[in-house]
Design an enzyme around this catalytic site. Structure first.
Site, PDB file in Angstrom:
ATOM      1  N   PRO A  36       0.791  -1.234   0.000  1.00 19.67           N
ATOM      2  CA  PRO A  36       0.000   0.000   0.000  1.00 19.67           C
ATOM      3  C   PRO A  36       0.823   1.284   0.000  1.00 19.67           C
ATOM      4  O   PRO A  36       0.464   2.245  -0.688  1.00 19.67           O
ATOM      5  CB  PRO A  36      -0.841  -0.118   1.279  1.00 19.67           C
ATOM      6  CG  PRO A  36      -0.939  -1.574   1.541  1.00 19.67           C
ATOM      7  CD  PRO A  36       0.368  -2.146   1.084  1.00 19.67           C
ATOM      8  N   TYR A  37       1.922   1.311   0.751  1.00 24.20           N
ATOM      9  CA  TYR A  37       2.743   2.520   0.764  1.00 24.20           C
ATOM     10  C   TYR A  37       3.318   2.773  -0.627  1.00 24.20           C
ATOM     11  O   TYR A  37       3.275   3.899  -1.138  1.00 24.20           O
ATOM     12  CB  TYR A  37       3.866   2.384   1.794  1.00 24.20           C
ATOM     13  CG  TYR A  37       4.780   3.597   1.841  1.00 24.20           C
ATOM     14  CD1 TYR A  37       4.290   4.836   2.245  1.00 24.20           C
ATOM     15  CD2 TYR A  37       6.119   3.507   1.463  1.00 24.20           C
ATOM     16  CE1 TYR A  37       5.120   5.955   2.270  1.00 24.20           C
ATOM     17  CE2 TYR A  37       6.952   4.609   1.503  1.00 24.20           C
ATOM     18  CZ  TYR A  37       6.441   5.834   1.900  1.00 24.20           C
ATOM     19  OH  TYR A  37       7.265   6.942   1.917  1.00 24.20           O
ATOM     20  N   SER A  38       3.856   1.741  -1.255  1.00 22.00           N
ATOM     21  CA  SER A  38       4.441   1.891  -2.582  1.00 22.00           C
ATOM     22  C   SER A  38       3.402   2.335  -3.605  1.00 22.00           C
ATOM     23  O   SER A  38       3.629   3.283  -4.378  1.00 22.00           O
ATOM     24  CB  SER A  38       5.078   0.576  -3.029  1.00 22.00           C
ATOM     25  OG  SER A  38       6.229   0.275  -2.274  1.00 22.00           O
TER      26      SER A  38
END
Length: 320
Positions: A136-138
């Site tokens: 999710p962060y990427s």
């Protein structure tokens, strides 16, 4: 110059406010609480009470440039947190900035926007970002970067700076976590810490932010790096040693770390567990994959050169 900063309570945003104020700029910063007000005031900035969910042109005022450093960087959180802050928040910042008439938007991106589980070796800015990454962060940082670059237009220049492995004095996340885990006997290397990594000292990133106020081409992304690459073990051991901590030799193979991270995420998603998982898929991946990047573009377009070497930075950390 009149500059508006987001994320001023964090590592990067706070360092940016301190340096910009010292250089004589009129700096205003997004603040969500009295605690943030006090921190911004201590840095010499002026707080503006708003957040990424309600920021509007009136909050931006007559700022000429925006430094957008705020992001949701946690390894674990509610399912919608990364999109809410990283994508929707960036879109709202862009809209408010354009409506306010600011001319330059500097977005603090990340090399993580390129990761979908692979090694990065000898990568420059032509390498594709990963908006559909399983992490999710990427994925959300990739989507946010694309929004920023697409928003570039005559009279409204947008620039993305991509640091990797930000470290140095004032670090509120990475080094404190490493030290805490080591002292609790919970730190372990992945693949013996052999993965190779580029790094970015906070002073070098702030130097690049200063350059980006007037240099660099609109709509472009730039890796901002220290000189050289090092094994993850060498870099993290040096940081920990500056605090009198030995990280030891315990290690797990990369495939096992990936499996543990995935298993933890399943358990924490289905059971009422309150603490963050000890390992996530993203953390396991970051520790075991090479991330060797090329910053020639920033050196050519912006005149960027690191102000401090890794060796100098480690000595300075130890002396604090």
């Amino acid at each position: 110059m009149r500059i508006f900063v987001t994320g001023a309570s964090g590592f990067v945003g706070g360092a940016a406010v301190r340096k910009l104020v010292a250089d004589g700029h009129d700096v205003r910063a997004m603040s969500r609480s009295e605690k943030s007000d006090a921190k911004i005031a201590a840095l010499g900035g002026k707080s503006v009470r708003c957040d990424l969910e309600d920021v509007a042109a009136a909050h931006i005022g007559d700022a000429e440039a925006i430094i957008h450093a705020a992001a949701f960087v946690e390894q674990w959180g509610p399912r919608d947190a990364w999109r809410k802050f990283n994508v929707d928040g960036t879109a709202r910042m862009l809209k408010a900035t354009r409506e306010a008439g600011a001319k330059r938007f500097i977005h603090i991106g990340t090399e993580a926007a390129l990761f979908h589980g692979q090694h990065l070796r000898g990568v420059d800015e032509t390498y594709p970002i990963a908006p559909n990454s399983p992490y999710p962060y990427s994925s959300t940082k990739a989507q946010a970067e694309q929004l920023v670059r697409d928003a570039n237009a005559p009279g409204f220049e947008t620039i993305v700076l991509r640091p990797r492995f930000i470290w140095g004095p004032g670090d509120t996340t990475l080094l404190p976590l490493i030290v805490q885990m080591a002292r609790a006997g919970k730190f372990m290397w992945v693949n013996g810490g052999r993965s190779m990594t580029s790094t970015t000292h906070i002073n070098n990133l702030i130097h690049a932010i200063d350059l980006a106020l007037s240099k660099g081409h609109g709509g472009e992304a730039y890796f901002i790096l220290d000189d050289g690459v090092r094994p993850m073990r060498e870099m993290m051991s040096g940081m920990a040693a500056s605090q009198g901590v030995d990280l030891g030799d315990k290690s797990v193979p990369g495939w096992l770390a990936d499996t543990i991270g995935a298993t933890c995420e399943i358990a924490w998603s289905t059971l009422p567990l309150k603490r963050d998982p000890p390992l996530t898929r993203f953390s396991a991946m970051i520790m075991s994959r090479d991330s060797v990047l090329n910053d020639a573009k920033a050196r050519t377009d912006m005149g960027y050169r690191p102000l401090i070497s890794v060796e100098e930075g480690l000595r300075a950390l130890a002396a604090r």
